[in-house]
Design a protein around this motif. Sequence first.
Motif, PDB file in Angstrom:
ATOM      1  N   ALA A  90     -22.887  10.855  23.507  1.00  0.00           N
ATOM      2  CA  ALA A  90     -24.113  10.440  23.976  1.00  0.00           C
ATOM      3  C   ALA A  90     -24.065   9.146  25.521  1.00  0.00           C
ATOM      4  O   ALA A  90     -23.258   8.143  25.077  1.00  0.00           O
ATOM      5  CB  ALA A  90     -25.352  10.338  23.268  1.00  0.00           C
ATOM      6  N   PHE A  91     -24.548   9.191  26.280  1.00  0.00           N
ATOM      7  CA  PHE A  91     -24.240   8.446  27.198  1.00  0.00           C
ATOM      8  C   PHE A  91     -25.892   8.062  27.765  1.00  0.00           C
ATOM      9  O   PHE A  91     -26.570   9.024  28.033  1.00  0.00           O
ATOM     10  CB  PHE A  91     -23.621   8.078  28.348  1.00  0.00           C
ATOM     11  CG  PHE A  91     -23.523   9.875  29.508  1.00  0.00           C
ATOM     12  CD1 PHE A  91     -24.383   9.211  30.455  1.00  0.00           C
ATOM     13  CD2 PHE A  91     -23.053  10.141  28.669  1.00  0.00           C
ATOM     14  CE1 PHE A  91     -23.761  11.042  31.273  1.00  0.00           C
ATOM     15  CE2 PHE A  91     -22.427  11.657  29.784  1.00  0.00           C
ATOM     16  CZ  PHE A  91     -23.536  11.579  30.393  1.00  0.00           C
ATOM     17  N   ASN A  92     -26.271   6.575  28.270  1.00  0.00           N
ATOM     18  CA  ASN A  92     -27.774   6.741  29.065  1.00  0.00           C
ATOM     19  C   ASN A  92     -27.393   5.908  29.526  1.00  0.00           C
ATOM     20  O   ASN A  92     -26.208   4.992  30.501  1.00  0.00           O
ATOM     21  CB  ASN A  92     -28.404   5.523  27.911  1.00  0.00           C
ATOM     22  CG  ASN A  92     -28.910   5.745  27.061  1.00  0.00           C
ATOM     23  OD1 ASN A  92     -29.377   6.976  26.802  1.00  0.00           O
ATOM     24  ND2 ASN A  92     -28.775   5.284  26.017  1.00  0.00           N
ATOM     25  N   HIS A 122     -31.170  10.009  29.984  1.00  0.00           N
ATOM     26  CA  HIS A 122     -30.094  10.581  28.460  1.00  0.00           C
ATOM     27  C   HIS A 122     -29.210  11.863  27.954  1.00  0.00           C
ATOM     28  O   HIS A 122     -30.090  12.671  28.443  1.00  0.00           O
ATOM     29  CB  HIS A 122     -31.116   9.699  27.547  1.00  0.00           C
ATOM     30  CG  HIS A 122     -30.207  10.409  25.794  1.00  0.00           C
ATOM     31  ND1 HIS A 122     -29.467   9.585  24.706  1.00  0.00           N
ATOM     32  CD2 HIS A 122     -30.605  11.427  24.594  1.00  0.00           C
ATOM     33  CE1 HIS A 122     -29.571  10.068  23.710  1.00  0.00           C
ATOM     34  NE2 HIS A 122     -29.391  11.078  23.822  1.00  0.00           N
ATOM     35  N   VAL A 123     -28.248  11.506  28.070  1.00  0.00           N
ATOM     36  CA  VAL A 123     -27.483  12.538  27.440  1.00  0.00           C
ATOM     37  C   VAL A 123     -27.276  12.731  26.300  1.00  0.00           C
ATOM     38  O   VAL A 123     -26.355  12.510  26.142  1.00  0.00           O
ATOM     39  CB  VAL A 123     -25.885  13.043  28.774  1.00  0.00           C
ATOM     40  CG1 VAL A 123     -25.850  14.233  28.508  1.00  0.00           C
ATOM     41  CG2 VAL A 123     -26.751  12.944  30.066  1.00  0.00           C
ATOM     42  N   THR A 345     -37.075   6.903  18.784  1.00  0.00           N
ATOM     43  CA  THR A 345     -36.561   7.214  18.479  1.00  0.00           C
ATOM     44  C   THR A 345     -35.387   8.075  18.332  1.00  0.00           C
ATOM     45  O   THR A 345     -34.078   8.819  17.730  1.00  0.00           O
ATOM     46  CB  THR A 345     -37.195   7.431  17.277  1.00  0.00           C
ATOM     47  OG1 THR A 345     -37.982   6.014  16.744  1.00  0.00           O
ATOM     48  CG2 THR A 345     -36.761   7.722  15.326  1.00  0.00           C
ATOM     49  N   ALA A 346     -36.294   9.122  18.611  1.00  0.00           N
ATOM     50  CA  ALA A 346     -35.823  10.803  19.373  1.00  0.00           C
ATOM     51  C   ALA A 346     -34.505  10.678  19.852  1.00  0.00           C
ATOM     52  O   ALA A 346     -33.372  11.191  19.611  1.00  0.00           O
ATOM     53  CB  ALA A 346     -35.913  11.515  19.385  1.00  0.00           C
ATOM     54  N   LEU A 347     -34.345   9.818  20.912  1.00  0.00           N
ATOM     55  CA  LEU A 347     -33.235   9.659  21.848  1.00  0.00           C
ATOM     56  C   LEU A 347     -32.556   9.077  21.240  1.00  0.00           C
ATOM     57  O   LEU A 347     -30.929   8.306  21.172  1.00  0.00           O
ATOM     58  CB  LEU A 347     -33.738   8.745  23.063  1.00  0.00           C
ATOM     59  CG  LEU A 347     -34.726   9.653  23.252  1.00  0.00           C
ATOM     60  CD1 LEU A 347     -34.533   9.038  24.928  1.00  0.00           C
ATOM     61  CD2 LEU A 347     -33.962  11.260  24.579  1.00  0.00           C
ATOM     62  N   ASP A 350     -30.367  10.990  18.764  1.00  0.00           N
ATOM     63  CA  ASP A 350     -30.293  11.626  19.777  1.00  0.00           C
ATOM     64  C   ASP A 350     -30.337  13.489  19.697  1.00  0.00           C
ATOM     65  O   ASP A 350     -29.868  14.205  19.217  1.00  0.00           O
ATOM     66  CB  ASP A 350     -28.291  11.698  19.482  1.00  0.00           C
ATOM     67  CG  ASP A 350     -27.451  12.375  20.720  1.00  0.00           C
ATOM     68  OD1 ASP A 350     -28.237  12.307  22.031  1.00  0.00           O
ATOM     69  OD2 ASP A 350     -26.851  13.095  20.123  1.00  0.00           O
ATOM     70  N   LYS A 351     -32.274  12.578  19.211  1.00  0.00           N
ATOM     71  CA  LYS A 351     -32.906  14.568  18.797  1.00  0.00           C
ATOM     72  C   LYS A 351     -32.802  14.978  20.547  1.00  0.00           C
ATOM     73  O   LYS A 351     -33.654  13.619  21.032  1.00  0.00           O
ATOM     74  CB  LYS A 351     -33.936  14.209  18.144  1.00  0.00           C
ATOM     75  CG  LYS A 351     -33.442  13.977  16.708  1.00  0.00           C
ATOM     76  CD  LYS A 351     -32.899  15.325  15.412  1.00  0.00           C
ATOM     77  CE  LYS A 351     -31.768  14.732  14.146  1.00  0.00           C
ATOM     78  NZ  LYS A 351     -31.757  16.632  13.875  1.00  0.00           N
ATOM     79  N   PRO A 352     -32.663  16.232  20.317  1.00  0.00           N
ATOM     80  CA  PRO A 352     -33.922  16.766  21.531  1.00  0.00           C
ATOM     81  C   PRO A 352     -35.296  16.630  21.518  1.00  0.00           C
ATOM     82  O   PRO A 352     -36.088  16.554  20.377  1.00  0.00           O
ATOM     83  CB  PRO A 352     -33.210  18.095  22.024  1.00  0.00           C
ATOM     84  CG  PRO A 352     -32.787  18.454  20.496  1.00  0.00           C
ATOM     85  CD  PRO A 352     -32.935  17.314  20.202  1.00  0.00           C
TER      86      PRO A 352
END
Length: 428
Positions: A90-92, A122-123, A345-347, A350-352
């Motif tokens: 993941a990356f921001n 956020h990917v 928190t989702a990001l 790493d939750k969509p």
Amino acid sequence: MNELPTRAQARAQEKSAGPSVARHGRLKRHSPFTTVAALLLGVLAVAGISTAGVAAYATYDVAASLKPAVKLVNAKGQVVTPGIGAMDGAFNVLLAGSDSGGGNKAYGDRGENLNDVTMLLHVSADHKNATVVSFPRDMYVPIPSCPDGKGGSYDAMSRQKINNTLSYGGLACTVLTVEKLTGLDIPYAGVIEFDGVIEMSNAVGGVDVCVAGDIKDPYTGLDVKAGENTLQGQQALAFLRTRHGVGDGSDLGRISNQQVFLSSLVRTIKSADTLANPVKVYALAKAATSSISLSESLNNPTTIASMAMALKNVDVAKVVFVQYPNHYEGDGVAPTKDAASTLMTALHDDKPVTLTGDTGVGSEAAPGAQAPAAQAPATQVPATQAPATQAPGGTSATAPADGSSVQLPSDVHGQTAAQVTCSKPFQD
């Protein structure tokens, strides 16, 4: 609803070693559109090329400033280029939009440099989801101690509007502020000016946007009629800058209006008409990379190409544009903590995310358009859920046990790139 009130002067009790925080009037000074589009859409455009093509583009851009090099070829006479893979994990990426006009006299002399648009991309680690968070310019947040560019630092401030950060301590200060607010690590950042928007809209031959009624905004020069409009050049810029012409006349309306454009632009870039046209692909990528001032970590064609490869297969329905949760407070807005904690928190986990609210005060669903299947009503929560995970600030966010998306509260606004929406004209 009336427009968001005029920016207040910096609070007297906030002492700082840095420059005074300048403000400009809301009616006499119109803020620009400057957004994450350049990076997000630029890398999506580059991603339309094959792996070798991306490498060739990156190699060309690096070599363009050097002496002519000897091209190596394989046995078939084809140019040999280094392979570039997708960025790991993941990356921001944060992009701040400067309202300075980039020194272009056509946009006037503002005498200050505010980040009137701030967006975070956020990917996800599996490269299947992308979330773009817009931070309202008039949102009050704590600003941490920021570097002053001379080896020292400016003092922290407990409560200032987020669009002061670029003038206070530069791009580094904007990144530090958003990191403090979100709890996310942001290693990549950039600043984009007006002209890049014009070049990108021209590169794809214009962007189709739906307008629910005539909009004529004398502050930006926007003049569009009800129905579908193909915008490029100055009109595209005016559409993205307009605040007085849409929704309730506030920056919150402008955010959702911008998402109408960005969603259409993502769909345009991902379409066969664009990806099959190398001229459009190259022009868009070039427009993006030439119009952004990048952080050292991002100022590398290979890095951008790796991001492009990571975004290559993200479905438009899984590109989510969301407004950072907020509510009106005083002469601006303040974070809505519980909803913001759920989103962040989702990001962090790493939750969509799944939107359950509307698109915001500046837009509405296009006539006859169906809401994406993923956008379920807020009451339709999966029966099986994992225990609540602890969110920043002590609140909790519920994540489905099957690893599916986290549903955001209904007062959080936004849309996916797959949704076809229309801009709503200003209504007093």
